[in-house]
Design an enzyme around this catalytic site. Sequence first.
Site, PDB file in Angstrom:
ATOM      1  N   ASP A   1     -57.151  34.721  66.516  1.00 51.96           N
ATOM      2  CA  ASP A   1     -56.337  35.913  66.768  1.00 51.96           C
ATOM      3  C   ASP A   1     -56.488  36.396  68.209  1.00 51.96           C
ATOM      4  O   ASP A   1     -56.891  37.529  68.468  1.00 51.96           O
ATOM      5  CB  ASP A   1     -56.722  37.014  65.780  1.00 51.96           C
ATOM      6  CG  ASP A   1     -56.525  36.586  64.329  1.00 51.96           C
ATOM      7  OD1 ASP A   1     -55.593  37.096  63.693  1.00 51.96           O
ATOM      8  OD2 ASP A   1     -57.294  35.728  63.845  1.00 51.96           O
TER       9      ASP A   1
ATOM     10  N   HIS B   1     -55.927  42.780  54.574  1.00 50.75           N
ATOM     11  CA  HIS B   1     -55.494  41.476  54.056  1.00 50.75           C
ATOM     12  C   HIS B   1     -56.223  41.061  52.783  1.00 50.75           C
ATOM     13  O   HIS B   1     -56.450  39.867  52.551  1.00 50.75           O
ATOM     14  CB  HIS B   1     -55.659  40.392  55.127  1.00 50.75           C
ATOM     15  CG  HIS B   1     -54.899  40.683  56.387  1.00 50.75           C
ATOM     16  ND1 HIS B   1     -53.529  40.817  56.424  1.00 50.75           N
ATOM     17  CD2 HIS B   1     -55.325  40.883  57.668  1.00 50.75           C
ATOM     18  CE1 HIS B   1     -53.139  41.076  57.661  1.00 50.75           C
ATOM     19  NE2 HIS B   1     -54.203  41.128  58.432  1.00 50.75           N
TER      20      HIS B   1
ATOM     21  N   HIS C   1     -57.392  35.969  60.932  1.00 53.70           N
ATOM     22  CA  HIS C   1     -56.485  36.889  60.249  1.00 53.70           C
ATOM     23  C   HIS C   1     -57.017  38.321  60.176  1.00 53.70           C
ATOM     24  O   HIS C   1     -56.333  39.260  60.584  1.00 53.70           O
ATOM     25  CB  HIS C   1     -56.164  36.354  58.858  1.00 53.70           C
ATOM     26  CG  HIS C   1     -54.908  36.914  58.263  1.00 53.70           C
ATOM     27  ND1 HIS C   1     -53.768  37.139  59.002  1.00 53.70           N
ATOM     28  CD2 HIS C   1     -54.601  37.280  56.989  1.00 53.70           C
ATOM     29  CE1 HIS C   1     -52.817  37.617  58.213  1.00 53.70           C
ATOM     30  NE2 HIS C   1     -53.296  37.710  56.979  1.00 53.70           N
ATOM     31  N   VAL C   2     -58.197  38.508  59.634  1.00 49.96           N
ATOM     32  CA  VAL C   2     -58.818  39.837  59.609  1.00 49.96           C
ATOM     33  C   VAL C   2     -59.454  40.079  60.968  1.00 49.96           C
ATOM     34  O   VAL C   2     -60.275  39.278  61.429  1.00 49.96           O
ATOM     35  CB  VAL C   2     -59.874  39.934  58.489  1.00 49.96           C
ATOM     36  CG1 VAL C   2     -60.590  41.280  58.551  1.00 49.96           C
ATOM     37  CG2 VAL C   2     -59.217  39.743  57.131  1.00 49.96           C
TER      38      VAL C   2
END
Length: 440
Positions: free
Chosen positions: A151, A304, A331-332
């Site tokens: 990310d 999420h 993602h997180v």
Amino acid sequence: MKPNLKTLVSVVSLAVVSVINVIATTGDYIRPAPRKNLQFPWSPKHSSHPQQVHISLAGDKHMRVIWITDDKSAPSVVNYGMLPGKYNSVAQGESTSYSYLLYSSGKIHHTVIGPLEDDTIYYYQCGREGPEFKFKTPPSQFPITLAVAGDLGQTGWTKSTLDHIDQCIYDVYMLPGDLSYADYIQSRWDTFGELVQPLASARPWMVTQGNHEKEHILLIKKSFASYNARWKMPYEESGSSSNLYYSFDVAGAHIIMLGSYTDYDEFSDQYSWLKADLAKVDREKTPWLLALFHVPWYNSNDAHQGEGDNMMASMEPLLNAAGVDIVLAGHVHAYERSQRVYNGRSDSCGAVHITIGDGGNREGLAHRFKDQQPEWSVFREASFGHGELKIVNSTHAFWSWHRNDDDEPVRSDEVWITTLRSSGCILEESRDLRKLLLQP
């Protein structure tokens, strides 16, 4: 592209895209706010000047070099050698390009070079002109160090993460999804390529896709068109039919890159490919087995929740039966490390799961964790940073997480990990794997 056309493309693209603002809630542990997006002033270059240069592993003793030129007639040629300015080898590659709404990419060159010596510095030039670059090939034996952060984006925190990674001594960088945060604005792919070029041209970058790479427009554009054109990984070399999932060997580790945003059920091509790939793993040759994908399966952050459950139900039995040692996800936008875990609870023969989606994205950190920390969760914190996995030998590896707020040598979390092969788990799990692999 000229500045006025870039502006027009950005405005039109933004008009097409629905933008959702995510407001992060803060917990007790407050970290600095997200930094602003980086600004990239337009810098005119000769049309055949190589831009956005990055490299990735491309099978045994080979490297793929990717770059972009505005000149559509520029050659897809790489000259390379072991001495500065003296190139005794040359490789001819291929090229592609794509259009997206009003945007047209430059010529995207993909050239595979090799065979290469292990643990060796090579000097190279793209397209017979422009600056000289250099990279170091990974070693063929332990120890080896893998840098990890997901990310990324293009913010001040991204720059801080890249600066920290640049200070560590590593052999390969692995990115578990969400690269540029272009989100339909194609010029952001170009600025991301320029931002990461100093690192990505010097060490192989092995990436997999995240949700921000989809860029799907119904009836107009298929998902991952930009990502697949710009970041080709060794999927063909590993027997995969899709750039969204593949595997590679480095030193004594077999590393599987899976796709959270392509089909993964037991009837899917990805599932069939994973079974075939695991069947070929030789733990004598590669005693370490790792997996990377975007959406975490073990996550005690409020963000999420449950998004990885279906993929986990389908694929965790395969990875567990194969004796995967470590699973890395993004993602997180926080960091979390688990105990060895399987089927929702601690298991001495399960994998260590690490969420490391804290590379610097523009959406900020996911501050709020669940009040009751699960028994499998060892360490969790909402801070930007990166991880380093130093695989010392066939049985031991040292994992450390480095917070951006600290100097690079400071390790905010660290743990020694032993491979399942050395624990006796593999003998029992190999029977389970044989059963799963023999299933139709």
